[in-house]
Design an enzyme around this catalytic site. Sequence first.
Site, PDB file in Angstrom:
ATOM      1  N   GLU A  37      45.211  39.584  52.420  1.00  0.00           N
ATOM      2  CA  GLU A  37      45.293  40.262  53.710  1.00  0.00           C
ATOM      3  C   GLU A  37      45.980  41.584  53.445  1.00  0.00           C
ATOM      4  OE1 GLU A  37      46.902  36.471  55.876  1.00  0.00           O
ATOM      5  OE2 GLU A  37      47.049  38.178  57.246  1.00  0.00           O
ATOM      6  N   ARG A 266      51.613  26.981  45.292  1.00  0.00           N
ATOM      7  CA  ARG A 266      52.101  28.362  45.282  1.00  0.00           C
ATOM      8  C   ARG A 266      53.182  28.518  44.247  1.00  0.00           C
ATOM      9  NH1 ARG A 266      51.179  30.798  50.265  1.00  0.00           N
ATOM     10  NH2 ARG A 266      52.599  32.551  50.079  1.00  0.00           N
ATOM     11  N   LYS A 276      55.421  37.780  52.384  1.00  0.00           N
ATOM     12  CA  LYS A 276      55.250  39.193  52.745  1.00  0.00           C
ATOM     13  C   LYS A 276      56.076  39.557  53.967  1.00  0.00           C
ATOM     14  CE  LYS A 276      50.726  39.143  52.259  1.00  0.00           C
ATOM     15  NZ  LYS A 276      49.306  39.475  52.138  1.00  0.00           N
TER      16      LYS A 276
HETATM   17  P1  ATP Z   1      52.482  35.611  52.105  1.00  0.00           P
HETATM   18  O1  ATP Z   1      52.817  34.214  52.503  1.00  0.00           O
HETATM   19  O2  ATP Z   1      53.359  36.192  51.061  1.00  0.00           O
HETATM   20  O3  ATP Z   1      52.261  36.531  53.266  1.00  0.00           O
HETATM   21  P2  ATP Z   1      49.704  35.156  51.915  1.00  0.00           P
HETATM   22  O4  ATP Z   1      49.241  33.870  51.361  1.00  0.00           O
HETATM   23  O5  ATP Z   1      49.629  35.295  53.370  1.00  0.00           O
HETATM   24  O6  ATP Z   1      51.121  35.478  51.333  1.00  0.00           O
HETATM   25  P3  ATP Z   1      47.414  36.645  51.228  1.00  0.00           P
HETATM   26  O7  ATP Z   1      47.248  38.103  51.190  1.00  0.00           O
HETATM   27  O8  ATP Z   1      46.710  35.854  52.241  1.00  0.00           O
HETATM   28  O9  ATP Z   1      48.969  36.382  51.292  1.00  0.00           O
HETATM   29  O10 ATP Z   1      47.153  36.034  49.786  1.00  0.00           O
HETATM   30  C1  ATP Z   1      45.975  36.233  49.063  1.00  0.00           C
HETATM   31  C2  ATP Z   1      45.801  35.092  48.110  1.00  0.00           C
HETATM   32  O11 ATP Z   1      46.942  34.960  47.270  1.00  0.00           O
HETATM   33  C3  ATP Z   1      45.661  33.778  48.855  1.00  0.00           C
HETATM   34  O12 ATP Z   1      44.551  33.095  48.312  1.00  0.00           O
HETATM   35  C4  ATP Z   1      46.936  33.058  48.608  1.00  0.00           C
HETATM   36  O13 ATP Z   1      46.730  31.682  48.572  1.00  0.00           O
HETATM   37  C5  ATP Z   1      47.393  33.623  47.264  1.00  0.00           C
HETATM   38  N1  ATP Z   1      48.840  33.570  47.162  1.00  0.00           N
HETATM   39  C6  ATP Z   1      49.744  34.133  48.004  1.00  0.00           C
HETATM   40  N2  ATP Z   1      50.997  33.830  47.637  1.00  0.00           N
HETATM   41  C7  ATP Z   1      50.902  33.046  46.535  1.00  0.00           C
HETATM   42  C8  ATP Z   1      51.852  32.405  45.679  1.00  0.00           C
HETATM   43  N3  ATP Z   1      53.151  32.511  45.893  1.00  0.00           N
HETATM   44  N4  ATP Z   1      51.384  31.691  44.637  1.00  0.00           N
HETATM   45  C9  ATP Z   1      50.070  31.603  44.397  1.00  0.00           C
HETATM   46  N5  ATP Z   1      49.120  32.179  45.159  1.00  0.00           N
HETATM   47  C10 ATP Z   1      49.521  32.889  46.213  1.00  0.00           C
HETATM   48 MG    MG Z   2      47.492  34.552  54.015  1.00  0.00          MG
END
Ligand code: ATP
Ligand code: MG
Length: 566
Positions: A37, A266, A276
């Site tokens: 995102e 994660r 984020k």
């Molecule tokens: P945040 O919780 O930090 O806002 P998010 O999952 O909302 O992270 P996205 O931009 O949706 O952030 O993430 C893109 C991809 O990265 C998704 O497929 C997500 O599962 C993966 N991802 C995000 N954080 C992690 C993590 N800590 N470990 C492994 N994969 C991750």
């Molecule tokens: Mg997300």
Amino acid sequence: MSGPDDKKPIDFIRTIIEQDIERNLNGGRVVTRFPPEPNGMLHIGHAKSICLNFGIAAQYSNARCHLRFDDTNPEKEEMAYIHSIQEDVRWLGFDWGSHLYFASDYFERLYELAEVLIHKGMAYVCSLCAEDMRTYRGTLTQPGQESPYRNRSVAENLAMFRAMRAGEYPDGSHTLRAKISMASPNINMRDPTLYRIRRAHHHQTKDAWCIYPTYDYTHCISDALEGITHSLCTLEFEDHRPLYDWILDQLKEEIGCHPQQIEFSRLELEFTVMSKRILTTLVQQRHVSGWDDPRLPTIAGLRRRGYTPASIRNFCSLIGITKAPNHVEMALLENCLREDLEINAPRAMAVLDPLRVVLENLPEDHLEELIVANHSQSEAFGTRMVPLTREIFIERDDFAENPPKGYKRLVLGGEVRLRHAYVIRCERVTRNPQTQAIETLHCQVDWATMNKAPEGRKVKGVIHWVSAQRHGKAHVHLYDRLFSVPQPTDNKGGGTFLDHINPGSLTVLEDRPVEESLARAQLGEHFQFERLGYFCLDSRDSKPGHLVFNRSVSLRDSWAKGEKKA
Ligand code: ATP
Ligand code: MG
């Protein structure tokens, strides 16, 4: 067929993929995607997902990986993040080729498919306000209640949904919901929202839409439209998988592709934060200097700190992919960087806490141009000139008046070797008359000891030094953990992560003597400052003629021994 070199697959996801290739599922094709995102910059957790998705694409012959921006929340998204995310993925060493997509590319198609769901009686327009919607949803222990609008006719739903799109209703007044089951034990299945009315400007579609699809509705369809075969995501989406599958099952005839969602855990890294939302707070409230602050676990921060793409990729391969909790010590990440730079960084000398030394048996104008190797293990790094003069600086703690037992460095009447040069003996010290602090060491050089052990005695210590008469100057930034506890967001005893910020996470040392040769240092180069750690120029603060070095990592893991500082 199997993976490269006929090795066993290295994780459970690759095991599934290899089985799928073997039985020619999807015609043997493998298509993955990384779907950020654009609402913040990428962090080391994202690197885990990037290395997995792009790593799989690179590993199998009939495979590719898409970069897709999941841009369904325009208010929180920015073009700047779209650019930085692409930069970071490329910097990590991956390439999406021509496969760059935006979920917003599919807004028209998503809308059509929502009408299909309405026609099939699988979606309805609901006019509950947000608060009622929450109450009707129920809880983990209590089933939900059906919306009074659930049984609107197809014709009425269609007319209202079209009116929603046409901008005839105010924001938030209606939603489009899937008609699944309010009694489902899985809250995600209790008639989830598919569309909401929101007059928001979108960075891609501008003002074309006043209704936006939800993440859950958009994600599975985007995957399917792109022909993704394996939709790899983190474990918090496990409970969303029934919805992912439900939506695609309803649209089987229209889309004809049903990617397989597989979840993995994660990455959580100790002494830092990864969400984020929290990173945004740290940046906006100026607890750090920006998204690329070298103390942050963002890719931009790690890059500015001096991390290399190879060290991050290596880290991601070491932590592996499982469904088990993935809490990792910072030391593992730091070690990956050390291993890389030990081999790849040329050496240089700098003194962070200078103590003046006068080599008394050298003439005032003594200038000896020492040619020294840039790397003791590899001639490929070449040599450089290091000037030796009568006055030099050494590290203050390389001299001890009252040496502890086993101290191998310089003491009054004792000897030590200057790195790349001679053995010196300390004859006397002079002090500041007011404070009595030692100001200067007066030493003698033993001329017979260049590249040779002194005769008849052992000198164990070797210390680094810089000419006091011929040197450059640099500011040096030393970093410590940004938080003082391993899990800053774990606030069972009250408070927030802000209460755990380490006030000593940045030390700025000004105008420290560094070797002259470092004036030629370039952005992106890494150095080992002998005995002090690995350093690189700060990409933001360093300018020609005003060197600012960041310590990327110390030479040893000082935390393992419970010490705070290296
Ligand atoms: P945040 O919780 O930090 O806002 P998010 O999952 O909302 O992270 P996205 O931009 O949706 O952030 O993430 C893109 C991809 O990265 C998704 O497929 C997500 O599962 C993966 N991802 C995000 N954080 C992690 C993590 N800590 N470990 C492994 N994969 C991750
Ligand atoms: Mg997300």
